[in-house]
Design an enzyme around this catalytic site. Structure first.
Site, mmCIF file in Angstrom:
data_model
loop_
_atom_site.group_PDB
_atom_site.id
_atom_site.type_symbol
_atom_site.label_atom_id
_atom_site.label_comp_id
_atom_site.label_asym_id
_atom_site.label_seq_id
_atom_site.Cartn_x
_atom_site.Cartn_y
_atom_site.Cartn_z
ATOM 1 N N HIS A 103 -5.195 3.779 0.249
ATOM 2 C CA HIS A 103 -3.998 3.797 -0.610
ATOM 3 C C HIS A 103 -3.371 5.191 -0.597
ATOM 4 O O HIS A 103 -2.156 5.342 -0.521
ATOM 5 C CB HIS A 103 -4.371 3.456 -2.061
ATOM 6 C CG HIS A 103 -4.629 1.999 -2.306
ATOM 7 N ND1 HIS A 103 -3.728 1.009 -1.978
ATOM 8 C CD2 HIS A 103 -5.682 1.369 -2.887
ATOM 9 C CE1 HIS A 103 -4.225 -0.172 -2.343
ATOM 10 N NE2 HIS A 103 -5.414 0.021 -2.885
ATOM 11 N N HIS A 122 -11.508 2.744 0.688
ATOM 12 C CA HIS A 122 -10.430 1.899 0.172
ATOM 13 C C HIS A 122 -9.369 2.749 -0.534
ATOM 14 O O HIS A 122 -8.181 2.679 -0.216
ATOM 15 C CB HIS A 122 -11.023 0.871 -0.803
ATOM 16 C CG HIS A 122 -10.022 -0.063 -1.402
ATOM 17 N ND1 HIS A 122 -9.889 -1.370 -0.991
ATOM 18 C CD2 HIS A 122 -9.103 0.109 -2.387
ATOM 19 C CE1 HIS A 122 -8.930 -1.950 -1.686
ATOM 20 N NE2 HIS A 122 -8.432 -1.080 -2.556
ATOM 21 N N GLU A 123 -9.810 3.566 -1.470
ATOM 22 C CA GLU A 123 -8.848 4.361 -2.241
ATOM 23 C C GLU A 123 -8.158 5.393 -1.361
ATOM 24 O O GLU A 123 -6.975 5.679 -1.540
ATOM 25 C CB GLU A 123 -9.527 5.028 -3.444
ATOM 26 C CG GLU A 123 -10.122 4.045 -4.464
ATOM 27 C CD GLU A 123 -9.146 2.970 -4.926
ATOM 28 O OE1 GLU A 123 -7.917 3.203 -4.914
ATOM 29 O OE2 GLU A 123 -9.622 1.867 -5.302
ATOM 30 N N HIS A 141 -1.371 5.869 2.472
ATOM 31 C CA HIS A 141 -0.099 5.139 2.424
ATOM 32 C C HIS A 141 0.931 5.972 1.652
ATOM 33 O O HIS A 141 2.095 6.068 2.028
ATOM 34 C CB HIS A 141 -0.325 3.793 1.726
ATOM 35 C CG HIS A 141 0.708 2.745 2.031
ATOM 36 N ND1 HIS A 141 0.766 1.557 1.357
ATOM 37 C CD2 HIS A 141 1.727 2.710 2.916
ATOM 38 C CE1 HIS A 141 1.764 0.836 1.830
ATOM 39 N NE2 HIS A 141 2.363 1.512 2.774
#
Ligand code: ZN
Length: 671
Positions: free
Chosen positions: A464, A460-461, A467
């Protein structure tokens, strides 16, 4: 290139404070000079402004970061001294009328038409934010607007304070261990520790979530579950065992009234419209339709899951009540799946998981990820990596700080910007990111062994992080995660989680750390089944919160008042499968919407899940083709906030998002 990164080997709290003061003073005088000009352009206003922003990030960014990961008394003091200064500076900027007019003049200039989409968005986003901050209002309205903002921040803080004080004030003292039957040893020793801290014998049960959850999901003592449930569900209200001085009811009424008034001052029909002005969703009605459609699809499954729990409870001669659901749900999960963290951990040694994740990303986006030395960090556990194109050119840097450090490191996991991508006269400033987790460190010759939730957190991290790092945008204000709508920002992160359920991907890195055995198919199947366990009930619960939040803010009517309970009752009739007792006061502790930033935005959780599931489905449909990965990289990740989130999604998917993939991934539809 590396000189752009913070000098963590030399950076010290005293100098950081002095540097911050210097930069703030310099920025203020530069801004005053910039605004003296007769006319404004991108080059004479926005570019130098981005320089001033970058200067703040360079000194404040590392200070705030160290406050979280290396929180010595000195860094804490530096952070606490700097925070009010940085906040005040931010408020000054957002309330600066001359600056607002300067942006407006750039927007109205003939040159604007020839701006790149990214530059256009920088200007229109800034203008929107000025207006939403009340800067464009006539003098009298502006005064009222400011007074409301001030009062609202007091009320939000008060709401949270009541809740915390109420939780603090309540505890249950247990002296007979048999009363705690069913609870885990870890939970019992935590409760014993709490008693000891107060000089008591036995155990102390409290209402903070881990303590509450330990009882409600594990305790075989039904009366105890009932008692804890009642105390928990009535926090900060006029019901239950609590002091009435913590009651949030009046605060909720005032908060809703003031939000409505503020929205109307800005020309919106209600607060939900104001909230959505910065989000991907177009209108409150669109969100309502989205939530209700999802409810129709999820409710039958939720009903079936509830019936299953009822049947299980009847085996014990119990008619299922709300304080029994978590308990029987946990029992059912054990019976059906029997999947324990302890069985999974040996297959997820941290270094292997990280390398597997990197391999996946290298293949998906045609890049290389390599360790890079010589970069100063804040702790020996931190490693640094370079993201490179195939030709070897570095285009991003990240720090990975994986392990918990009691006392000096904040809990949880997060990604934060270190350096933002910008195009400068001398070349591109390449982005850098911090990836921070709190895994248990390696122990006694064993590598750190993760459970599956921790694997998901890491993916998940890193989503980010990608991105932020894969951005190709040249303007700092809309590069990476900046300028991305709130309800779309979790798309890249949740998207990554899907891979940690994909059998072919799991088999690449889920190997027993001692024997090298690949995770057995049966175990992978259980993991996948666990993802779909009771998703109907979980979904209708999220929909209840989301719809309640939306309608409360959209349908507020000053003549009729807040109607909190009435709204909630109506929503529950529509979407819930189990009605809590009439004394349940869930809204009184709903901090997300009454104290935090989720007001008329709670739906964002589900919204972003639709986006990430639908994006992942594009990979499934193309049989994980390389082309799909590159397209996702170029149309979504590389674009950051330079265009509207919906525009980017359509560029990737060829259509608007739809919920089918989410329903399928969560088992709410067939196949
Ligand atoms: Zn996230």
């Amino acid at each position: 290139m590396l000189s752009q990164l913070p000098a963590f080997d030399r950076f010290n709290p005293t100098e950081a404070q002095a540097e911050l003061d210097k930069v703030l003073a310099q920025n203020r005088s530069e801004l005053a000079e910039l605004l003296k000009r007769e006319s404004h352009s991108w080059e004479t206003l926005i570019e130098p402004l981005e320089d001033t922003g970058d200067r703040i990030s360079r000194v404040w960014g590392p200070t705030a970061h160290l406050f979280s990961v290396w929180s010595t008394p000195e860094w804490r003091a530096a952070y606490n001294a700097g925070l009010p200064k940085v906040t005040e500076y931010g408020v000054e900027l957002s309330q600066n009328e001359a600056l607002y007019r300067a942006y407006q003049s750039i927007h109205d200039s003939p040159a604007f038409a020839s701006f790149s989409p990214a530059r256009k968005k920088v200007v229109t986003d800034a203008l929107r934010d000025f207006r939403l901050a009340g800067v464009a209002l006539p003098a009298k309205d502006k005064e009222r607007f400011k007074a409301i903002s001030l009062r609202l921040s007091e009320l939000h803080a008060k709401f949270e304070e009541h809740l915390m004080d109420c939780v603090q004030a309540w505890s249950k003292h247990v002296t007979d261990e048999r009363e705690l039957d069913g609870m885990t040893d870890a939970a019992k020793s935590a409760a014993r520790e709490k008693a000891r801290a107060k000089g008591l014998e036995g155990w102390l049960l409290t209402l903070d979530f881990p303590s509450y959850d330990a009882v409600i999901s594990k305790s075989t003592n039904r009366a105890l579950r009932r008692e804890l449930y009642e105390a928990y569900a009535t926090r900060a209200s006029e019901q239950g065992p609590h002091d009435r001085k913590f009651d949030n009811t009046a605060l909720m009424s005032e908060i809703l009234a003031l939000r409505d008034e503020q929205a109307k001052l800005l020309g919106f029909s209600n607060f939900a419209e104001l909230s959505l002005a910065t989000k991907m969703a177009e209108s409150p009605d669109e969100v309502e339709k989205f939530l209700r459609d999802l409810a129709i699809r999820a409710k039958p499954r939720a009903q079936a899951e509830l019936d299953e729990l009822r049947a299980l409870a009847r085996e014990d001669g119990i008619e299922l009540e709300v304080w029994d659901t978590a308990f029987y749900s946990e029992r059912l999960r054990q019976r059906k799946l029997g999947l324990s963290d302890e069985a999974l951990r040996p297959y997820f040694p941290f270094p292997q998981v990280v390398r597997g994740m990197f391999d996946l990303v290298e293949r998906l986006y045609d890049v290389k990820i390599e360790p890079v030395g010589g970069i100063p960090t804040w702790h020996a556990d931190v490693t640094t990596y370079a993201l490179k194109y195939r030709d070897g050119e570095t285009f991003g840097i990240f720090y990975l700080d994986p392990y918990a450090r009691p006392a000096t490191k904040r809990g949880g996991a997060w990604m934060d910007e270190c350096v933002v991508r910008r195009k400068l006269a001398g070349g591109v400033q390449i982005p850098a990111a911090y990836l921070v987790c709190n895994f248990t460190p390696p122990l006694g010759g064993q590598p750190a062994l993760l459970n599956h939730d921790e694997v998901l957190t890491l993916f998940h991290e890193f989503g980010h992080g990608l991105h932020h790092l894969l951005t190709r945008v040249d303007e700092a204000s809309v590069a990476g995660i900046r300028g991305v709508a709130w309800d779309a920002v979790e798309l890249p992160s949740q998207f990554m989680e899907n891979w940690a359920y994909e059998p072919a991907i799991l088999k690449l890195f889920a190997k027993h750390w001692q024997t090298g055995e690949v995770m057995p198919d049966a175990m992978i199947e259980k993991l996948r089944a666990d993802r779909q366990f009771q998703t109907g009930l979980a979904t209708v619960r999220q929909l209840e919160f989301s719809l309640f939040d939306l309608l409360l803010h959209r349908d507020y009517d000053a003549a009729r008042g807040a109607r909190v309970q009435e709204t909630l009752d109506a929503v529950r009739r529509d979407v819930a499968v189990m009605t809590p007792p009439s004394w349940n006061r869930m809204p009184n502790s709903f901090s997300h919407i009454f104290a935090g930033g989720y007001a008329a935005g709670y739906y964002s959780y589900k919204w972003a899940e639709v986006l990430s599931s639908d994006a992942f489905a594009a990979f499934e449909e193309s049989n994980f083709s390389a082309e799909t990965g590159l397209r996702f990289r170029d149309t979504v990740l590389a674009q950051g906030g330079s265009r509207e989130a919906m525009e980017l999604f359509i560029a990737f998917r060829g259509r608007k998002p739809n919920v089918d993939a989410l329903l399928r991934h969560s088992g709410l539809s067939a196949a």
